[in-house]
Scaffold this motif. Structure first.
Motif, short mmCIF file in Angstrom:
data_model
loop_
_atom_site.label_atom_id
_atom_site.label_comp_id
_atom_site.label_asym_id
_atom_site.label_seq_id
_atom_site.Cartn_x
_atom_site.Cartn_y
_atom_site.Cartn_z
N ASP A 1 0.83 -1.21 0.00
CA ASP A 1 0.00 0.00 0.00
C ASP A 1 0.87 1.26 0.00
OD1 ASP A 1 -2.20 -1.63 0.06
OD2 ASP A 1 -2.81 -1.11 2.10
N GLY A 2 2.04 1.20 0.64
CA GLY A 2 2.94 2.35 0.70
C GLY A 2 3.54 2.71 -0.65
N LEU A 3 3.43 1.82 -1.62
CA LEU A 3 3.91 2.11 -2.97
C LEU A 3 3.03 3.14 -3.66
CD1 LEU A 3 4.64 -1.52 -4.24
CD2 LEU A 3 6.25 0.10 -3.20
N LEU A 4 1.84 3.35 -3.11
CA LEU A 4 0.86 4.22 -3.76
C LEU A 4 0.53 5.43 -2.90
CD1 LEU A 4 -1.38 1.41 -5.25
CD2 LEU A 4 0.41 2.71 -6.38
N VAL B 1 6.08 7.66 -3.99
CA VAL B 1 6.47 8.09 -5.34
C VAL B 1 7.77 8.88 -5.28
CG1 VAL B 1 5.84 9.61 -7.27
CG2 VAL B 1 4.14 8.03 -6.32
N ASN B 2 7.84 9.85 -4.39
CA ASN B 2 9.04 10.68 -4.28
C ASN B 2 10.25 9.89 -3.79
OD1 ASN B 2 8.26 13.16 -5.39
ND2 ASN B 2 7.13 13.68 -3.54
N ARG B 3 10.04 8.88 -2.96
CA ARG B 3 11.15 8.02 -2.55
C ARG B 3 11.70 7.28 -3.77
NH1 ARG B 3 8.93 5.57 1.57
NH2 ARG B 3 7.88 4.05 0.28
N LEU C 1 11.51 8.26 -6.93
CA LEU C 1 12.07 9.21 -7.90
C LEU C 1 13.39 9.82 -7.44
CD1 LEU C 1 8.79 11.11 -8.84
CD2 LEU C 1 10.10 9.56 -10.33
N SER C 2 13.61 9.86 -6.14
CA SER C 2 14.79 10.51 -5.57
C SER C 2 16.07 9.82 -6.03
CB SER C 2 14.68 10.48 -4.05
OG SER C 2 15.76 11.12 -3.46
N PRO C 3 17.12 10.54 -6.27
CA PRO C 3 17.37 11.96 -6.07
C PRO C 3 17.12 12.81 -7.32
CG PRO C 3 19.45 10.94 -6.57
CD PRO C 3 18.39 9.84 -6.61
N PHE C 4 16.68 12.18 -8.40
CA PHE C 4 16.58 12.88 -9.68
C PHE C 4 15.39 13.83 -9.77
CE2 PHE C 4 18.63 8.76 -10.57
CZ PHE C 4 19.89 9.25 -10.89
N ILE C 5 14.26 13.38 -9.27
CA ILE C 5 13.00 14.11 -9.45
C ILE C 5 12.26 14.14 -8.11
CG2 ILE C 5 10.73 14.06 -10.60
CD1 ILE C 5 12.95 14.60 -12.58
#
Length: 152
Positions: free
Chosen positions: A17-20, A25-27, A29-33
């Motif tokens: 559930d934590g994937l959504l 999401v920011n975890r 994408l990090s560190p790029f976005i």
């Protein structure tokens, strides 16, 4: 353009559930976005977000600082067991379809991200396609490192 990236993760249904969430999401994408979200949405699981209407616009920040695009969220479907289907747009992309399918099996979960996009400037797709694929491959690398997974 269209591409798919998938991973098999050793993860409980509760942790899946934590994937959504925007935090999840920011975890990934990090560190790029980093993507911004109003606090009303960033504190909620995507499972609590409504479907069928524009929710908010998010700044896409390169390295968490430099604004490079403005993404407008629109979810077609959200299902706690199976994932979501997003049909959004941005300043760069006329069409941004992102589907995350979850195939849960006890303490494992196969995560499949399918992305299809159409740039407002068609030739830009040839530049951004490899960049988007790199970002999603990075997201899955992060997922596999967090959840002892492998590519599928």
């Amino acid at each position: 353009m269209k591409f798919e990236v998938s991973s098999n993760l050793e993860i409980s249904p509760e942790d899946a559930d934590g994937l959504l969430t925007m935090q999840g999401v920011n975890r990934e994408l990090s560190p790029f976005i980093r993507m911004t979200a109003p606090s009303e949405w960033s504190s909620k699981s995507i499972f609590e977000w409504p479907t069928g209407k524009v929710l908010f616009s998010s700044w896409i920040l390169l390295f968490g600082i430099l604004p490079i695009d403005r993404h407008t969220f629109f979810f077609q479907a959200i299902d706690r067991q199976r994932g979501f289907s997003e049909a959004s747009s941005s300043l760069t992309n006329k069409i941004w379809h992102h589907r995350r399918d979850l195939h849960r099996n006890g303490t494992s979960c196969r995560v499949i991200d399918t992305v299809e996009f159409q740039c407002r400037l068609p030739l830009l797709a040839y530049v951004l396609g490899p960049v988007y694929r790199f970002i999603f491959e990075h997201r899955h690398k992060v997922l596999r490192s967090c959840y002892n997974g492998g590519a599928s």
